[in-house]
Design an enzyme around this catalytic site. Structure first.
Site, mmCIF file in Angstrom:
data_model
loop_
_atom_site.group_PDB
_atom_site.id
_atom_site.type_symbol
_atom_site.label_atom_id
_atom_site.label_comp_id
_atom_site.label_asym_id
_atom_site.label_seq_id
_atom_site.Cartn_x
_atom_site.Cartn_y
_atom_site.Cartn_z
ATOM 1 N N GLY A 30 0.717 -1.323 0.010
ATOM 2 C CA GLY A 30 0.086 0.122 0.133
ATOM 3 C C GLY A 30 0.721 1.087 -0.184
ATOM 4 O O GLY A 30 0.303 2.617 0.495
ATOM 5 N N HIS A 39 0.700 0.922 -13.106
ATOM 6 C CA HIS A 39 1.422 -0.309 -13.524
ATOM 7 C C HIS A 39 2.960 -0.069 -13.831
ATOM 8 O O HIS A 39 3.081 0.998 -14.199
ATOM 9 C CB HIS A 39 0.654 -0.801 -14.881
ATOM 10 C CG HIS A 39 1.337 -1.988 -15.388
ATOM 11 N ND1 HIS A 39 0.892 -3.248 -14.793
ATOM 12 C CD2 HIS A 39 2.316 -2.227 -16.164
ATOM 13 C CE1 HIS A 39 1.866 -4.268 -15.306
ATOM 14 N NE2 HIS A 39 2.535 -3.548 -16.239
HETATM 15 C C1 GAR Z 1 3.480 -1.187 -7.590
HETATM 16 O O1 GAR Z 1 4.840 -0.951 -7.961
HETATM 17 C C2 GAR Z 1 2.360 -1.202 -8.600
HETATM 18 O O2 GAR Z 1 2.890 -0.442 -9.743
HETATM 19 C C3 GAR Z 1 2.569 -2.512 -8.864
HETATM 20 O O3 GAR Z 1 2.191 -3.162 -7.591
HETATM 21 C C4 GAR Z 1 2.937 -2.228 -6.614
HETATM 22 C C5 GAR Z 1 1.959 -2.033 -5.508
HETATM 23 O O4 GAR Z 1 2.883 -1.725 -4.479
HETATM 24 N N1 GAR Z 1 0.981 -2.981 -9.576
HETATM 25 C C6 GAR Z 1 0.928 -3.925 -10.452
HETATM 26 O O5 GAR Z 1 1.850 -4.422 -10.723
HETATM 27 C C7 GAR Z 1 -0.519 -3.895 -10.996
HETATM 28 N N2 GAR Z 1 -0.381 -4.548 -12.373
HETATM 29 P P1 GAR Z 1 2.191 -0.832 -3.313
HETATM 30 O O6 GAR Z 1 1.266 -1.893 -2.725
HETATM 31 O O7 GAR Z 1 3.381 -0.509 -2.039
HETATM 32 O O8 GAR Z 1 1.669 0.402 -3.718
#
Ligand code: GAR
Length: 208
Positions: free
Chosen positions: A12, A109
């Site tokens: 998050g 993404h």
């Molecule tokens: C982020 O790097 C986001 O870009 C990726 O997951 C991570 C979440 O981090 N999302 C994807 O890969 C969606 N296809 P977070 O929970 O610390 O925000």
């Protein structure tokens, strides 16, 4: 005052960046809720500490995507979202769900779309010999990791990078462009035409 609902599955950190920006930049919006499909998502703790409403719709408790999505939509609608933010939300959403929130649902993404949709984006960028990588915030459409691009951030791929170092460099840029994109949605300053999103005030949609 617009309602922002944020969906997470894990850490998050993008959700945190949006919560901070909303407060510190004085958006005409509030974080109405943080919703997770995983009860153990670390980001839920941060939201609770901040007094933000949280909810869990555990996908494991549902027999299939359609029933899960229906319950997820019901919970989200309870918070009357104007903007629905997917922030590391790692579930594929059904076309009906996407249609319901079309135009007000965004995703981040970790690649320069349309390159490297799906998983393991950083490893694949390194293996492909890319010299530049990045992140994309886009409107969500039924096709996974597609949809009109709102803003992109580019970072170099440096000699000696591995998946972790590149991911960290990209993530730090996600934390800049995602709050920016959500603020634009709150402000209503984006126009989409023929699959292309432009900022009507001419703000840069590239962080490089
Ligand atoms: C982020 O790097 C986001 O870009 C990726 O997951 C991570 C979440 O981090 N999302 C994807 O890969 C969606 N296809 P977070 O929970 O610390 O925000």
């Amino acid at each position: 005052m617009k309602n922002i609902v944020i969906l997470i599955s894990g850490r998050g950190s993008n959700m945190e960046a949006i919560v901070h920006a909303c407060a510190s930049e004085g958006w005409n919006a509030r974080i109405a809720a943080v919703v997770s499909n995983r009860p153990e998502a670390a980001g839920l703790g941060f939201a609770k500490e901040r007094g933000i409403a949280t909810a869990v719709v555990d996908h494991k408790a549902y027999s299939g995507r359609e029933v899960f999505d229906a319950e997820l939509a019901r919970v989200i609608e309870g918070f009357e979202p104007d903007v629905l933010v997917l922030a590391g939300f790692m579930r594929i959403l059904s076309p009906g769900f996407v249609q319901r929130f079309a135009g007000r649902m965004v995703n981040v993404h970790p690649s320069l779309l349309p390159a490297f949709t799906g998983l393991h984006t950083h490893r694949r960028a390194i293996e492909a010999g890319c010299k530049v990588a990045g992140a994309t915030v886009h409107l969500v459409t039924a096709e996974l990791d597609h949809g009109p691009i709102i803003v992109q951030a580019a970072v170099p791929v440096l000699p000696g990078d591995d998946e972790a170092t590149l991911a960290a460099r990209v993530l730090s840029r996600e934390h800049v462009i995602y709050p920016r994109a959500v603020r634009w949605l709150v402000e209503g300053v984006l126009r989409e035409e023929g699959g292309v999103v432009t900022h009507t005030g001419g703000e840069s949609q590239l962080l490089a």
